[in-house]
Scaffold this active site. Structure first.
Site, PDB file in Angstrom:
ATOM      1  N   HIS A 162       6.596  -0.609   5.101  1.00  0.00           N
ATOM      2  CA  HIS A 162       6.007  -0.936   3.780  1.00  0.00           C
ATOM      3  C   HIS A 162       6.703  -2.153   3.145  1.00  0.00           C
ATOM      4  O   HIS A 162       7.295  -2.057   2.070  1.00  0.00           O
ATOM      5  CB  HIS A 162       6.081   0.282   2.847  1.00  0.00           C
ATOM      6  N   ARG A 209      -7.981  -9.596  -4.765  1.00  0.00           N
ATOM      7  CA  ARG A 209      -6.994 -10.693  -4.731  1.00  0.00           C
ATOM      8  C   ARG A 209      -6.320 -10.836  -3.370  1.00  0.00           C
ATOM      9  O   ARG A 209      -6.219 -11.933  -2.815  1.00  0.00           O
ATOM     10  CB  ARG A 209      -5.929 -10.441  -5.803  1.00  0.00           C
ATOM     11  N   GLU A 269       4.540   8.473   4.124  1.00  0.00           N
ATOM     12  CA  GLU A 269       5.781   7.691   4.181  1.00  0.00           C
ATOM     13  C   GLU A 269       6.955   8.479   3.623  1.00  0.00           C
ATOM     14  O   GLU A 269       6.781   9.188   2.639  1.00  0.00           O
ATOM     15  CB  GLU A 269       5.607   6.402   3.358  1.00  0.00           C
ATOM     16  N   ARG A 324      -2.992   1.085   1.953  1.00  0.00           N
ATOM     17  CA  ARG A 324      -2.326   2.373   1.766  1.00  0.00           C
ATOM     18  C   ARG A 324      -2.583   3.213   3.006  1.00  0.00           C
ATOM     19  O   ARG A 324      -3.679   3.166   3.595  1.00  0.00           O
ATOM     20  CB  ARG A 324      -2.885   3.114   0.545  1.00  0.00           C
TER      21      ARG A 324
END
Ligand code: DGY
Length: 323
Positions: A289, A158, A271, A242
């Site tokens: 992010h 998507r 992170e 990611r």
């Protein structure tokens, strides 16, 4: 009948929290501090549903809580690599995520990073703010043209498709992609997307490479030293997927050695820690992010968790069940 008891691990948009309070016996995280592993473990004993975010590590130990009260994990996020899905299944827990509602926001951010990196926008902004700018001149801070260039997409799900749509129809880019499960031919035609059978052929031909694959175990460090070496030396890497899909040490070396020209990163392997060398590089754009971080999208994500939970507690199949 009493309302299901649910816990939300972080602050959610106000309108979503208000709806949670109407529907459930909910514990909100008003202070917005991460719960940590011990509190998450306890949550599986005390609540019917746990609503974590993509930064909560829902591992086998957390779900080993006894006696286990929880039956549902409603992840606030489309990626669910924060959850040990096999362990959840083994404990009979249903897991849902929030697809679709963040597609456009994330694709917009991938294009933001692509444009910022190509046109040296982060560096330029720092230049102005530090009062170093001495005025316009023909050779000042020249970047690279985006319009008409070749964009290679690793993953055409998507979000990859939404990036392709923007790049193709907004910037006249040529679109290449690698995806073992490609979309239907009419979708590819509308995007003008050309399939390649290997990641290496994408890397060899692309001026920009954007990652849109899930962080499955097979995709860990998918972008490694050999793959950076296979990229064009004036190419730019964009990552909104990611952090662990990229070997950050290899990325630093590729940037330092001039094997690639730049990187735009929204996600990182550990992170919120960022590999220190990246912080020093002018040709790297770094964001915290922010892929899905619009007010509209974050509210839609919360409502999507709620839709799934309502279905689950009504004895129906949640639409976004992933386990
Ligand atoms: C997700 O949903 O997986 C995103 O990374 C959160 O923005």
């Amino acid at each position: 009948m009493s309302k299901p008891k649910v816990i939300v691990t972080r602050r959610w948009p106000q309108e979503v929290e208000a709806r949670l309070q109407q529907l459930f016996d909910v514990t909100l995280n008003v202070e917005d501090k991460p719960l940590g592993q011990a509190a998450l473990h306890q949550a599986f004993r005390d609540y019917d549903a746990v609503f974590p975010t993509v930064t909560d590590r829902i591992d086998a130990e957390v779900m080993a809580a006894e006696p286990l009260r929880a039956r549902l994990i409603g992840n606030f996020g489309v990626g669910f690599n924060n959850i040990d899905v096999a362990a959840a299944k083994a404990r009979g827990l249903v897991v849902t995520n929030t697809p679709e509602v963040l597609t456009d926001a994330t694709a917009d951010l991938a294009m933001t990073l692509l444009l910022m990196t190509a046109r040296r926008a982060g560096e330029g902004e720092r230049h102005v703010r530090s009062k170093s700018w001495s005025g316009w001149r023909p050779t000042h801070m020249m970047g690279t043209q985006v319009t008409g260039k070749t964009l290679g997409l690793i993953g055409l799900g998507r979000i990859g498709r939404a990036v392709a749509q923007r790049a193709r129809h907004g910037f006249g880019m040529r679109i290449l992609f690698f995806d073992p499960y490609p979309p239907a031919a009419d979708v590819l035609r509308s995007l003008g997307a050309e399939r390649r059978d290997t990641i290496e052929s994408i890397l060899a031909e692309s001026d920009f490479v954007s990652l849109h694959c899930p962080a499955t175990p097979e995709n860990q460090k998918l972008m490694n030293a050999a793959r950076f070496a296979a990229m064009k030396d004036d190419a730019i890497l964009i990552n909104t997927a990611r952090g662990d899909v990229v070997d950050e040490a290899a990325l630093v070396k590729a940037l330092a050695d001039g094997q690639i020209a730049g990187a735009g990163l929204d996600v990182f392997a550990k992170e919120p820690a960022v590999t220190p060398a990246l912080l020093e590089m002018e040709n790297v754009v770094l964001l915290p992010h922010l892929g899905s971080a619009t007010r509209e999208t974050r509210a839609a994500m919360g409502f999507r968790v709620i839709d799934n939970a309502e279905a689950f507690f009504a004895g129906k199949e949640p639409r976004d069940r992933v386990a």
